[in-house]
Design a protein around this motif. Structure first.
Motif, PDB file in Angstrom:
ATOM      1  N   GLU A   1     -23.539  -9.020 -11.402  1.00 42.39           N
ATOM      2  CA  GLU A   1     -23.191  -8.494 -10.075  1.00 42.39           C
ATOM      3  C   GLU A   1     -21.970  -9.154  -9.432  1.00 42.39           C
ATOM      4  O   GLU A   1     -21.112  -8.472  -8.885  1.00 42.39           O
ATOM      5  CB  GLU A   1     -24.412  -8.633  -9.166  1.00 42.39           C
ATOM      6  N   ASN A   2     -21.874 -10.458  -9.480  1.00 43.70           N
ATOM      7  CA  ASN A   2     -20.810 -11.168  -8.776  1.00 43.70           C
ATOM      8  C   ASN A   2     -19.536 -11.352  -9.590  1.00 43.70           C
ATOM      9  O   ASN A   2     -18.592 -11.990  -9.128  1.00 43.70           O
ATOM     10  CB  ASN A   2     -21.321 -12.528  -8.298  1.00 43.70           C
ATOM     11  N   PHE A   3     -19.505 -10.794 -10.792  1.00 47.03           N
ATOM     12  CA  PHE A   3     -18.326 -10.907 -11.642  1.00 47.03           C
ATOM     13  C   PHE A   3     -17.798  -9.557 -12.132  1.00 47.03           C
ATOM     14  O   PHE A   3     -16.610  -9.413 -12.396  1.00 47.03           O
ATOM     15  CB  PHE A   3     -18.615 -11.809 -12.856  1.00 47.03           C
ATOM     16  N   ARG A   4     -18.660  -8.566 -12.275  1.00 47.95           N
ATOM     17  CA  ARG A   4     -18.277  -7.321 -12.937  1.00 47.95           C
ATOM     18  C   ARG A   4     -17.151  -6.551 -12.253  1.00 47.95           C
ATOM     19  O   ARG A   4     -16.427  -5.822 -12.917  1.00 47.95           O
ATOM     20  CB  ARG A   4     -19.497  -6.437 -13.158  1.00 47.95           C
ATOM     21  N   THR A   5     -16.999  -6.709 -10.954  1.00 50.04           N
ATOM     22  CA  THR A   5     -15.897  -6.010 -10.288  1.00 50.04           C
ATOM     23  C   THR A   5     -14.576  -6.769 -10.410  1.00 50.04           C
ATOM     24  O   THR A   5     -13.531  -6.239 -10.076  1.00 50.04           O
ATOM     25  CB  THR A   5     -16.209  -5.768  -8.791  1.00 50.04           C
ATOM     26  N   HIS A   6     -14.630  -7.981 -10.914  1.00 48.83           N
ATOM     27  CA  HIS A   6     -13.438  -8.816 -11.063  1.00 48.83           C
ATOM     28  C   HIS A   6     -12.930  -8.855 -12.502  1.00 48.83           C
ATOM     29  O   HIS A   6     -11.748  -9.078 -12.743  1.00 48.83           O
ATOM     30  CB  HIS A   6     -13.729 -10.245 -10.602  1.00 48.83           C
ATOM     31  N   PHE A   7     -13.839  -8.691 -13.460  1.00 52.49           N
ATOM     32  CA  PHE A   7     -13.496  -8.842 -14.873  1.00 52.49           C
ATOM     33  C   PHE A   7     -13.665  -7.530 -15.627  1.00 52.49           C
ATOM     34  O   PHE A   7     -14.556  -6.739 -15.327  1.00 52.49           O
ATOM     35  CB  PHE A   7     -14.396  -9.897 -15.542  1.00 52.49           C
ATOM     36  N   ASN A   8     -12.821  -7.333 -16.626  1.00 52.32           N
ATOM     37  CA  ASN A   8     -12.996  -6.271 -17.606  1.00 52.32           C
ATOM     38  C   ASN A   8     -13.048  -6.943 -18.977  1.00 52.32           C
ATOM     39  O   ASN A   8     -12.964  -8.171 -19.069  1.00 52.32           O
ATOM     40  CB  ASN A   8     -11.868  -5.234 -17.503  1.00 52.32           C
ATOM     41  N   ASP A   9     -13.178  -6.169 -20.035  1.00 51.09           N
ATOM     42  CA  ASP A   9     -13.276  -6.769 -21.373  1.00 51.09           C
ATOM     43  C   ASP A   9     -12.081  -7.667 -21.682  1.00 51.09           C
ATOM     44  O   ASP A   9     -12.247  -8.763 -22.210  1.00 51.09           O
ATOM     45  CB  ASP A   9     -13.392  -5.689 -22.455  1.00 51.09           C
TER      46      ASP A   9
END
Length: 192
Positions: free
Chosen positions: A102-110
């Protein structure tokens, strides 16, 4: 063997965790929380606090902060997956964690998750440096892409990781969904 301050592996092993709904799970979770908070989260909080009054160019604890957070991240994903170790899956675990939590997925991609693993985690752990053009700062957004690398804000990364740790431990307390994998990992730790 002490697995957390005040707790031996036998304290955990003597709990009744065969029943997924056993009230002993609350004690097991308490032991796990104490293990991670006392050994990693609180010391990192203190390092960040110690440097709070300094200008960003004078802060120097980024590598130890991020390397400790990398240990927590990898361990936490191992608990989610019920993996005894992450030896051959570390990169997969990092990418999975950074792109789905939740707290990382909007900041990181593959791609940025792979940069983080290769340039930050592996760079620091194996060579005590970051690779390519990747850097660790104490200002800016959580992650910024740069040519041939990324910039990580160690303070925001740590805060988001603490939130993820809380989400995980709360899920263990309120739902049995993650308890099977949690038990697999804790059993491995305590039976070594």
């Amino acid at each position: 063997m002490e697995i957390a301050k005040g707790f031996k592996n036998t304290d955990y092993l003597n709990l009744n965790l065969e029943d997924i709904n056993s009230p002993d799970y609350l004690k097991a979770i308490e032991i796990f929380e104490k293990r991670i908070i006392d050994r990693f989260i609180e010391p990192i909080d203190k390092l960040i606090e110690f440097e709070n009054h300094l200008p960003s160019t004078s802060k120097k604890y980024g590598f130890i902060i991020i390397s400790s957070d990398c240990m927590v991240l990898e361990n936490l994903q191992s608990f989610y997956n019920g993996a005894e170790t992450s030896d051959k899956n570390a990169k997969k675990f990092f990418v999975e964690f950074l792109t789905t939590r939740e707290n990382f997925r909007t900041h990181f991609n593959d791609a940025t998750a792979k940069y983080f693993f290769e340039d930050i985690r592996c760079g620091i752990i194996h060579q005590l440096e970051t690779y390519r053009n990747s850097k660790i700062y104490s200002i800016g957004s959580l992650i910024s892409e740069v040519d041939n690398g990324i910039i990580i804000n160690r303070n925001l990364f740590h805060e988001n990781l603490k939130k993820e740790f809380l989400i995980y431990t709360n899920s263990l307390k309120t739902s049995t969904l993650n308890r099977v994998n949690f038990k697999k990992k804790m059993d491995f730790i305590c039976n070594r």
